[in-house]
Design a protein around this motif. Structure first.
Motif, PDB file in Angstrom:
ATOM      1  N   LYS A 147      -9.121  11.352  18.567  1.00 18.95           N
ATOM      2  CA  LYS A 147      -7.892  11.981  18.072  1.00 18.95           C
ATOM      3  C   LYS A 147      -8.027  12.347  16.608  1.00 18.95           C
ATOM      4  CE  LYS A 147      -2.881  11.319  17.839  1.00 18.95           C
ATOM      5  NZ  LYS A 147      -1.753  10.395  18.132  1.00 18.95           N
ATOM      6  N   TYR A 148      -8.641  11.445  15.842  1.00 19.60           N
ATOM      7  CA  TYR A 148      -8.844  11.697  14.412  1.00 19.60           C
ATOM      8  C   TYR A 148      -9.726  12.926  14.205  1.00 19.60           C
ATOM      9  CZ  TYR A 148     -10.770  11.004   9.713  1.00 19.60           C
ATOM     10  OH  TYR A 148     -11.182  11.191   8.421  1.00 19.60           O
ATOM     11  N   LEU A 149     -10.815  13.008  14.945  1.00 17.17           N
ATOM     12  CA  LEU A 149     -11.721  14.149  14.825  1.00 17.17           C
ATOM     13  C   LEU A 149     -11.049  15.436  15.285  1.00 17.17           C
ATOM     14  CD1 LEU A 149     -15.100  12.647  16.111  1.00 17.17           C
ATOM     15  CD2 LEU A 149     -14.412  13.072  13.752  1.00 17.17           C
ATOM     16  N   ASN A 150     -10.253  15.322  16.327  1.00 19.05           N
ATOM     17  CA  ASN A 150      -9.569  16.497  16.849  1.00 19.05           C
ATOM     18  C   ASN A 150      -8.570  17.048  15.826  1.00 19.05           C
ATOM     19  OD1 ASN A 150      -9.258  18.404  18.851  1.00 19.05           O
ATOM     20  ND2 ASN A 150      -7.791  17.222  20.035  1.00 19.05           N
ATOM     21  N   ASN A 151      -7.907  16.171  15.122  1.00 18.50           N
ATOM     22  CA  ASN A 151      -6.965  16.611  14.090  1.00 18.50           C
ATOM     23  C   ASN A 151      -7.682  17.320  12.946  1.00 18.50           C
ATOM     24  OD1 ASN A 151      -4.748  15.572  15.434  1.00 18.50           O
ATOM     25  ND2 ASN A 151      -4.836  13.587  14.392  1.00 18.50           N
ATOM     26  N   LEU A 152      -8.884  16.850  12.617  1.00 24.37           N
ATOM     27  CA  LEU A 152      -9.637  17.440  11.510  1.00 24.37           C
ATOM     28  C   LEU A 152     -10.353  18.729  11.908  1.00 24.37           C
ATOM     29  CD1 LEU A 152     -11.380  14.433   9.702  1.00 24.37           C
ATOM     30  CD2 LEU A 152      -9.578  15.905   8.781  1.00 24.37           C
ATOM     31  N   ASP A 207     -16.464  15.665   6.324  1.00 22.50           N
ATOM     32  CA  ASP A 207     -15.488  14.647   5.916  1.00 22.50           C
ATOM     33  C   ASP A 207     -15.913  13.246   6.351  1.00 22.50           C
ATOM     34  OD1 ASP A 207     -13.048  16.258   4.828  1.00 22.50           O
ATOM     35  OD2 ASP A 207     -13.588  17.281   6.676  1.00 22.50           O
ATOM     36  N   LEU A 208     -16.809  13.154   7.310  1.00 25.10           N
ATOM     37  CA  LEU A 208     -17.245  11.841   7.794  1.00 25.10           C
ATOM     38  C   LEU A 208     -18.316  11.213   6.910  1.00 25.10           C
ATOM     39  CD1 LEU A 208     -17.504  12.495  11.650  1.00 25.10           C
ATOM     40  CD2 LEU A 208     -15.538  11.722  10.320  1.00 25.10           C
ATOM     41  N   ASP A 254     -17.742   7.983   5.012  1.00 27.68           N
ATOM     42  CA  ASP A 254     -17.685   6.714   5.750  1.00 27.68           C
ATOM     43  C   ASP A 254     -19.065   6.091   5.961  1.00 27.68           C
ATOM     44  OD1 ASP A 254     -14.903   6.905   6.078  1.00 27.68           O
ATOM     45  OD2 ASP A 254     -15.160   8.239   7.807  1.00 27.68           O
TER      46      ASP A 254
END
Length: 209
Positions: free
Chosen positions: A2-7, A97-98, A101
């Motif tokens: 979901k996080y990746l999909n939003n980005l 963006d990853l 991390d």
């Protein structure tokens, strides 16, 4: 996801597709439609140890990242026997963006020079067949499980490393069906002709060593 999909939901993405989750194994050349009409140049065929086999390259599809996630969420694997895979995708180019991390790990930096940072995403139903990597890898599993079978890398004769002709699957997005048609005039040394799930010891006796 979901996080990746939003980005990255609107980002164009190059994915691989395969029936049954099997990616880049070998297959008998007679299973392909072009078998009777396609001819490998004699000078190449004479150098092939396994002219009856082909490396199977998966079908490809360029879609939005959100569409790829939908294929996973809608369970294409169970519904249509279609496994969708985002593989060898550069974090630097596709998911910058990853990078924040990722922390430096001393055991890696002391032993390896990092040349690429790639990400693989799938529905969890992928099977990579026995193959050869020309470089060292450090695998970090973020979610799910992955089983690996590793072999001592300094003697590939037991794994029968050799050039094998290539083929490529096609995929119809409307019917959600695959087609074995295209035989290619290229070869690859990336795949072993041995199927670990069905080993032919009569043909590959050195593997038993």
């Amino acid at each position: 996801m979901k996080y990746l999909n939003n980005l990255y939901g609107n980002k164009n993405t190059h994915i691989k597709l395969s029936p049954g989750g099997i990616f880049e194994g070998v297959d008998s050349v007679i299973n392909w439609e072009d078998y009777k009409t396609f001819k490998i140049p004699d000078e190449i065929k004479l150098k092939l140890h396994y002219s009856d086999l082909v490396v199977v390259r998966p079908a490809t599809l360029n879609i939005k990242f959100s569409e790829f996630i939908n294929m996973i969420n809608e369970n294409y694997y169970e519904k249509y026997n279609v496994s969708a895979y985002l593989e060898y995708s550069s974090l630097i180019q596709n998911f910058p963006d990853l990078l924040k991390d990722i922390r430096n790990i001393s055991i890696i930096s002391d032993l390896l020079v990092i040349e690429d940072i790639n990400i693989w995403l799938s529905d969890g139903n992928t099977l990579g067949k026995l193959h050869f990597d020309p470089f060292d890898n450090f695998l970090c599993q973020i979610k799910g499980r992955k089983s690996l079978t590793l072999f001592e890398p300094h003697d590939n004769t037991m794994l029968y490393e050799a050039h094998i002709a290539e083929s490529k699957l096609s995929y119809n997005a409307e019917t959600k069906k695959f087609r074995k048609k295209l035989l290619m005039d290229s070869t690859s040394m990336v795949m072993s002709p041995i199927d670990l799930k069905d080993i032919d010891f009569s043909r590959f006796p050195r593997f038993s060593e």
